[in-house]
Design a protein around this motif. Structure first.
Motif, short mmCIF file in Angstrom:
data_model
loop_
_atom_site.label_atom_id
_atom_site.label_comp_id
_atom_site.label_asym_id
_atom_site.label_seq_id
_atom_site.Cartn_x
_atom_site.Cartn_y
_atom_site.Cartn_z
N LEU A 44 11.88 -14.36 -19.65
CA LEU A 44 10.52 -14.30 -20.20
C LEU A 44 9.62 -13.63 -19.16
N GLY A 45 8.97 -12.56 -19.56
CA GLY A 45 8.01 -11.90 -18.67
C GLY A 45 6.66 -12.57 -18.81
N LEU A 46 5.95 -12.71 -17.70
CA LEU A 46 4.60 -13.28 -17.75
C LEU A 46 3.68 -12.25 -17.10
N VAL A 47 2.80 -11.67 -17.91
CA VAL A 47 1.96 -10.58 -17.39
C VAL A 47 0.48 -10.92 -17.55
N GLY A 48 -0.34 -10.17 -16.85
CA GLY A 48 -1.79 -10.38 -16.90
C GLY A 48 -2.38 -9.95 -15.57
N GLU A 49 -3.67 -9.67 -15.59
CA GLU A 49 -4.32 -9.21 -14.36
C GLU A 49 -4.29 -10.27 -13.28
N SER A 50 -4.56 -9.81 -12.06
CA SER A 50 -4.64 -10.72 -10.93
C SER A 50 -5.68 -11.81 -11.21
N GLY A 51 -5.37 -13.04 -10.89
CA GLY A 51 -6.30 -14.15 -11.10
C GLY A 51 -6.17 -14.82 -12.45
N SER A 52 -5.23 -14.33 -13.30
CA SER A 52 -5.14 -14.90 -14.65
C SER A 52 -4.42 -16.25 -14.67
N GLY A 53 -3.78 -16.63 -13.54
CA GLY A 53 -3.16 -17.96 -13.47
C GLY A 53 -1.65 -17.94 -13.50
N LYS A 54 -1.05 -16.75 -13.36
CA LYS A 54 0.41 -16.63 -13.47
C LYS A 54 1.13 -17.43 -12.38
N SER A 55 0.69 -17.24 -11.12
CA SER A 55 1.36 -17.94 -10.02
C SER A 55 1.15 -19.44 -10.13
N SER A 56 -0.07 -19.85 -10.51
CA SER A 56 -0.35 -21.30 -10.65
C SER A 56 0.58 -21.91 -11.69
N LEU A 57 0.82 -21.18 -12.79
CA LEU A 57 1.71 -21.68 -13.84
C LEU A 57 3.14 -21.76 -13.31
N GLY A 58 3.60 -20.69 -12.65
CA GLY A 58 4.97 -20.67 -12.12
C GLY A 58 5.19 -21.80 -11.13
N ILE A 233 -2.39 -18.25 -22.64
CA ILE A 233 -1.49 -17.23 -23.18
C ILE A 233 -2.18 -16.67 -24.43
N VAL A 234 -2.51 -15.39 -24.40
CA VAL A 234 -3.21 -14.81 -25.55
C VAL A 234 -2.24 -14.18 -26.56
N GLU A 235 -1.04 -13.84 -26.09
CA GLU A 235 -0.04 -13.28 -27.01
C GLU A 235 1.34 -13.54 -26.42
N GLU A 236 2.31 -13.76 -27.29
CA GLU A 236 3.67 -14.03 -26.81
C GLU A 236 4.65 -13.65 -27.91
N GLY A 237 5.77 -13.05 -27.52
CA GLY A 237 6.78 -12.72 -28.53
C GLY A 237 7.89 -11.88 -27.94
N PRO A 246 1.32 -4.55 -30.55
CA PRO A 246 0.50 -5.60 -29.94
C PRO A 246 -0.57 -6.05 -30.91
N ARG A 247 -0.83 -7.35 -30.94
CA ARG A 247 -1.83 -7.87 -31.88
C ARG A 247 -3.14 -8.25 -31.19
N HIS A 248 -3.05 -8.61 -29.90
CA HIS A 248 -4.27 -9.01 -29.19
C HIS A 248 -4.86 -7.79 -28.49
N PRO A 249 -6.17 -7.58 -28.59
CA PRO A 249 -6.77 -6.40 -27.94
C PRO A 249 -6.50 -6.31 -26.44
N TYR A 250 -6.37 -7.45 -25.77
CA TYR A 250 -6.08 -7.41 -24.32
C TYR A 250 -4.68 -6.84 -24.09
N THR A 251 -3.70 -7.32 -24.86
CA THR A 251 -2.33 -6.79 -24.73
C THR A 251 -2.33 -5.28 -25.01
N ALA A 252 -3.04 -4.90 -26.06
CA ALA A 252 -3.07 -3.49 -26.44
C ALA A 252 -3.60 -2.64 -25.29
N ALA A 253 -4.64 -3.13 -24.62
CA ALA A 253 -5.22 -2.36 -23.52
C ALA A 253 -4.25 -2.29 -22.33
N LEU A 254 -3.54 -3.38 -22.07
CA LEU A 254 -2.56 -3.37 -20.97
C LEU A 254 -1.44 -2.37 -21.28
#
Ligand SMILES: Nc1ncnc2c1ncn2[C@@H]1O[C@H](COP(=O)(O)OP(=O)(O)O)[C@@H](O)[C@H]1O
Ligand code: SF4
Ligand SMILES: [Mg+2]
Length: 335
Positions: A44-58, A233-237, A246-254
């Motif tokens: 499972l990939g976990l993506v998002g800008e710096s500060g989004s909480g990825k490391s805290s979750l991991g 998590i704004v989108e997952e699949g 992509p369905r979420h505008p943030y994912t689309a922009a990434l």
């Protein structure tokens, strides 16, 4: 049953400089109600800008960060309420690979000593077998056993990260959390490490949570992807569904920011205009609304619903598929 089940997980930290003695204490909600599943052998990939909480979750999954609310179930057992034996088992079945391969290794220990120490603590092999197992581990990650006598300072970044992977594998884990583990490496070395992870994952049926801000690598390595924004998590699949539609505008922009001309070029770290707002001061309603070109009046008031399409889910008021993302998404200034 999933190997790992995360339910409504929250991780919060006291903000630095916030009121002493509990007065006016302010909290950073680094992880703000995350639910995710990971099956054995799945990446499972976990993506998002710096500060989004990825490391805290991991880190919270491995109990390296405190959990404020919610559950992390490993093999169906709630580790937050698990017995000492359960926690010990979690330590024996999970491992982490870090971003900075040099910082993650003790500079005073040789590679062989580092690996031998893990084997001794884990007691997975008899003491007289340790030296042979160290050689096997090095070979497994494509390093010559002669490297065992070297210290991290005399190795290249790629070699060091292979040692980091060997150390993780020494535990014989069922779950690996890899936090930006190739971000510090040259692009050609990144490819080698990704290939190594893919090979090991298939051979050992490893579950991997692969934290990255490089979406191109996630597309290559992962079965599914989860997109994180300001602790949610704004989108997952499945990777293909999310990347092609992509369905979420943030994912689309990434996704829009993935360079198509040269797939080996690393992504810019800031693919969106503007910075994410501070998690200390989360926007009302949909936290993405100040940067969203599709934002409606409602978006700043209410939390968006979570919508499900087969195995694909996203949280947004928009029901229809997004049009193919265009460069305009990136050129929009924050509202
Ligand atoms: N130990 C900590 N103490 C206080 N705040 C923290 C701590 N760790 C992370 N944070 C804050 O939590 C938020 C999420 O950080 P992090 O999990 O590192 O995000 P990412 O890995 O996606 O870059 C950030 O605002 C960060 O400043
Ligand atoms: S809920 Fe509204 S603001 Fe949030 S991503 Fe969807 S359209 Fe944009
Ligand atoms: Mg991080």
């Amino acid at each position: 049953m999933s190997l790992l089940q995360i339910k409504d997980l929250e991780v919060r930290f006291a903000a630095s400089g916030s009121g002493m003695f509990g007065l006016n204490k302010r909290w950073v909600k680094a992880v703000n109600g995350v639910s995710l599943n990971l099956a054995a052998g799945e990446t499972l990939g976990l993506v998002g800008e710096s500060g989004s909480g990825k490391s805290s979750l991991g880190r919270a999954i491995l109990h390296l960060n405190p959990i404020s609310a919610g559950q992390v179930l490993f093999d169906g057992i709630d580790m937050a309420r698990g017995s000492t034996i359960d926690i010990a088992r979690l330590r024996h079945e999970t491992a982490m690979i870090f971003q900075d391969p040099y910082a993650a290794l003790n500079p005073r220990h040789t590679v062989g000593e580092t690996l031998a120490e893990v084997l001794r603590v884990q007691r997975k092999v008899a003491p007289q077998q340790i030296a042979r197992r160290v050689d096997e581990l090095l070979e497994l990650v494509g390093l010559r056993p002669e490297l065992a006598v070297r210290k991290p300072g005399s190795l290249s970044g790629g070699q060091c990260q292979r040692v980091g992977i060997a150390r993780a594998l020494a535990v014989e884990p069922r779950l690996i959390i890899a936090d930006e583990c190739v971000a510090a490496l040259d692009v050609s070395i990144q490819g080698q490490i990704i290939n190594l992870l893919l090979e090991l994952q298939q051979r050992m049926n490893l579950a991997i949570l692969f934290i990255a801000h490089d979406l191109a690598i996630v597309r290559r390595l992962c079965d599914r992807v989860a997109v994180m924004y300001l602790g949610k998590i704004v989108e997952e699949g499945p990777v293909e569904a999310v990347f092609t539609s992509p369905r979420h505008p943030y994912t689309a922009a990434l996704i829009q920011a993935i360079p198509e001309i040269d797939p080996h070029r690393p992504l810019p770290t800031e693919p969106l205009p503007g910075e994410p707002p501070s998690p200390l001061n989360l926007p009302t309603g949909c936290a993405f609304h100040p940067r969203c070109r599709y934002a409606q009046t409602l978006c700043s008031v209410v939390l968006p619903p979570t919508r499900f399409l087969h195995e694909h889910r996203y949280s947004c008021v928009l029901e229809e598929p997004l049009l193919q993302p265009t460069p305009a998404i990136l050129e929009q200034p924050p509202l």
